[in-house]
Write an enzyme that holds these catalytic residues in place. Sequence first.
Site, PDB file in Angstrom:
ATOM      1  N   ASP A  97      -9.067  -8.983  -1.605  1.00 43.05           N
ATOM      2  CA  ASP A  97      -8.543  -7.658  -1.956  1.00 43.05           C
ATOM      3  C   ASP A  97      -8.121  -7.690  -3.420  1.00 43.05           C
ATOM      4  O   ASP A  97      -6.928  -7.713  -3.740  1.00 43.05           O
ATOM      5  CB  ASP A  97      -7.364  -7.319  -1.037  1.00 43.05           C
ATOM      6  CG  ASP A  97      -6.806  -5.923  -1.278  1.00 43.05           C
ATOM      7  OD1 ASP A  97      -7.422  -5.154  -2.041  1.00 43.05           O
ATOM      8  OD2 ASP A  97      -5.742  -5.608  -0.712  1.00 43.05           O
ATOM      9  N   CYS A 138     -10.354  -0.884  -4.213  1.00 46.47           N
ATOM     10  CA  CYS A 138      -9.757   0.410  -4.547  1.00 46.47           C
ATOM     11  C   CYS A 138     -10.472   1.073  -5.713  1.00 46.47           C
ATOM     12  O   CYS A 138     -10.005   2.107  -6.195  1.00 46.47           O
ATOM     13  CB  CYS A 138      -8.276   0.259  -4.848  1.00 46.47           C
ATOM     14  SG  CYS A 138      -7.904  -0.846  -6.232  1.00 46.47           S
ATOM     15  N   GLU A 163      -2.314 -16.097  -3.747  1.00 48.11           N
ATOM     16  CA  GLU A 163      -1.740 -14.989  -4.517  1.00 48.11           C
ATOM     17  C   GLU A 163      -1.070 -15.566  -5.763  1.00 48.11           C
ATOM     18  O   GLU A 163      -0.388 -16.594  -5.695  1.00 48.11           O
ATOM     19  CB  GLU A 163      -0.718 -14.231  -3.656  1.00 48.11           C
ATOM     20  CG  GLU A 163       0.165 -13.260  -4.390  1.00 48.11           C
ATOM     21  CD  GLU A 163      -0.604 -12.158  -5.085  1.00 48.11           C
ATOM     22  OE1 GLU A 163      -0.321 -11.919  -6.276  1.00 48.11           O
ATOM     23  OE2 GLU A 163      -1.476 -11.539  -4.433  1.00 48.11           O
ATOM     24  N   GLN A 200       0.838  -1.195   0.000  1.00 50.12           N
ATOM     25  CA  GLN A 200       0.000   0.000   0.000  1.00 50.12           C
ATOM     26  C   GLN A 200       0.878   1.252   0.000  1.00 50.12           C
ATOM     27  O   GLN A 200       1.857   1.340   0.740  1.00 50.12           O
ATOM     28  CB  GLN A 200      -0.920  -0.001   1.221  1.00 50.12           C
ATOM     29  CG  GLN A 200      -1.986  -1.079   1.182  1.00 50.12           C
ATOM     30  CD  GLN A 200      -3.063  -0.789   0.165  1.00 50.12           C
ATOM     31  OE1 GLN A 200      -3.264   0.362  -0.245  1.00 50.12           O
ATOM     32  NE2 GLN A 200      -3.779  -1.831  -0.249  1.00 50.12           N
ATOM     33  N   TYR A 208      -6.200 -12.976  -3.132  1.00 52.56           N
ATOM     34  CA  TYR A 208      -5.352 -11.893  -3.631  1.00 52.56           C
ATOM     35  C   TYR A 208      -4.511 -11.370  -2.456  1.00 52.56           C
ATOM     36  O   TYR A 208      -4.393 -10.170  -2.218  1.00 52.56           O
ATOM     37  CB  TYR A 208      -6.176 -10.758  -4.228  1.00 52.56           C
ATOM     38  CG  TYR A 208      -7.263 -11.179  -5.183  1.00 52.56           C
ATOM     39  CD1 TYR A 208      -7.005 -11.387  -6.533  1.00 52.56           C
ATOM     40  CD2 TYR A 208      -8.573 -11.374  -4.735  1.00 52.56           C
ATOM     41  CE1 TYR A 208      -8.016 -11.773  -7.404  1.00 52.56           C
ATOM     42  CE2 TYR A 208      -9.592 -11.758  -5.606  1.00 52.56           C
ATOM     43  CZ  TYR A 208      -9.303 -11.958  -6.932  1.00 52.56           C
ATOM     44  OH  TYR A 208     -10.306 -12.333  -7.796  1.00 52.56           O
TER      45      TYR A 208
END
Length: 453
Positions: free
Chosen positions: A382, A409, A329, A273, A305
Amino acid sequence: MAEPRRPRRPSPRARGARRPASGPTGPGGPAAPAADEPVVELDVERVAHGGVFVAHHDGRVVFVPDAIPGERVRARITDRRHDRFWRAETLEVLEASPDRQEHVWAEASVDRAPERRAGGAEFGHIRIDRQRALKSEVLRDALRRFGGVEHDVEVQEIDPAFAPGVSADGTGWRTRVRLQVAEDGTVGPYAARSHTVVPVASVPLAVASLDELAPLSSRFPGARAVDLVAPSVGEPALVVVDVERMPRRGPRPTITERVGDRTFVLDRDGFWQVHRGAAATLTRAVQDAVDPALFDPRAANLDLYGGVGLLAAAVGDRFGDAVRITTVEADTRATEHAGANLAEWVGSRAVTARVDRFLDELADAATAAERARLRDATVVLDPPRSGAGRAVVDRLAELHPRQLVYVACDPVALARDVGLLRERGYGLDEVVAFDLFPNTHHVEAVARLTAIV
């Protein structure tokens, strides 16, 4: 987190001379419009997704940036390819909103020619509280239009304790900055909505250490980009990028990030992030979003994710050492780091796989007992900016975990997935949103959806 130094306030000379909010500025001012690009006056009505604003001209929608609802602007029509809408660029503000401020980045100001405005701070001309109100409007509108739900969500300022050194005006927060390199070796950001490199005198959204480190007057002939990285542990780094990514094999530089009392190791060019306080903010938000009455530490809990394990660790720290959780992932290196970062949990597992394929295999191979553990599970996801999408949503609905905690996001991607999940038996319980990208149009949201039995 380690406390960074307070952002250095560049002198007016470093930041660029301050100028009025509109009007020509000589060589740097608006260029004369081409004969086939008409110039019109527009009354700006509302905000739209993507950092642009809505106006109308001759009955057609016009999307225009660098404006604020309620303003009247002089704009150049740049794209008339679509029947339903046109695109334009603001040349001059004729009637300014009381929410307009001097741009936090002089090189992105409306008084520069559009092709010379630095990109990446498209809301920097708007007072910070109005920025958050506009982002809230976009999120609510997306949930209503694409998700089919009315939800009164307000974008929040993050807890200042999570981001020491970040300024109240939304500058000084970026811990990662990419400077593009032009053919002649000069560096800078791309101009807004283009691949033209714009030389700049400062990078005010960056944390102070990167603003000082940025080689804005240097040249890097032959390079693709220059990356600036300021981890929360250790010194900042300047990396000259000659290829798009580092080689997949062999040693690769790593960095360490601290979130509360926990540290995470990741590749220096890996995902993390970008806001100084984002990781801590999302850790707490995910912990708060999980309904403890629905959480079973022995269930087949998932972190999809999952990156290097940040949100899996958030769940483990909330519910204890007995938590079973698998983080998934697609990036092999990130998964390797996740395995190490979560090693203290006996019940943790890190899997390298595309999320859709992992869920396909899970659904196809699960025994009756495993399906029961999946139905009792909490799933944190995510996804990338494009969202989870129909295939992942379909598989999740088939596996039918008790609750989903969705970190997003992109408001529209979140809303579309919420709509798909609602059609498949999930209700939206809550949404919270955070201003993790001040002076841009981006926003981060965390939603909880639960299975309707």
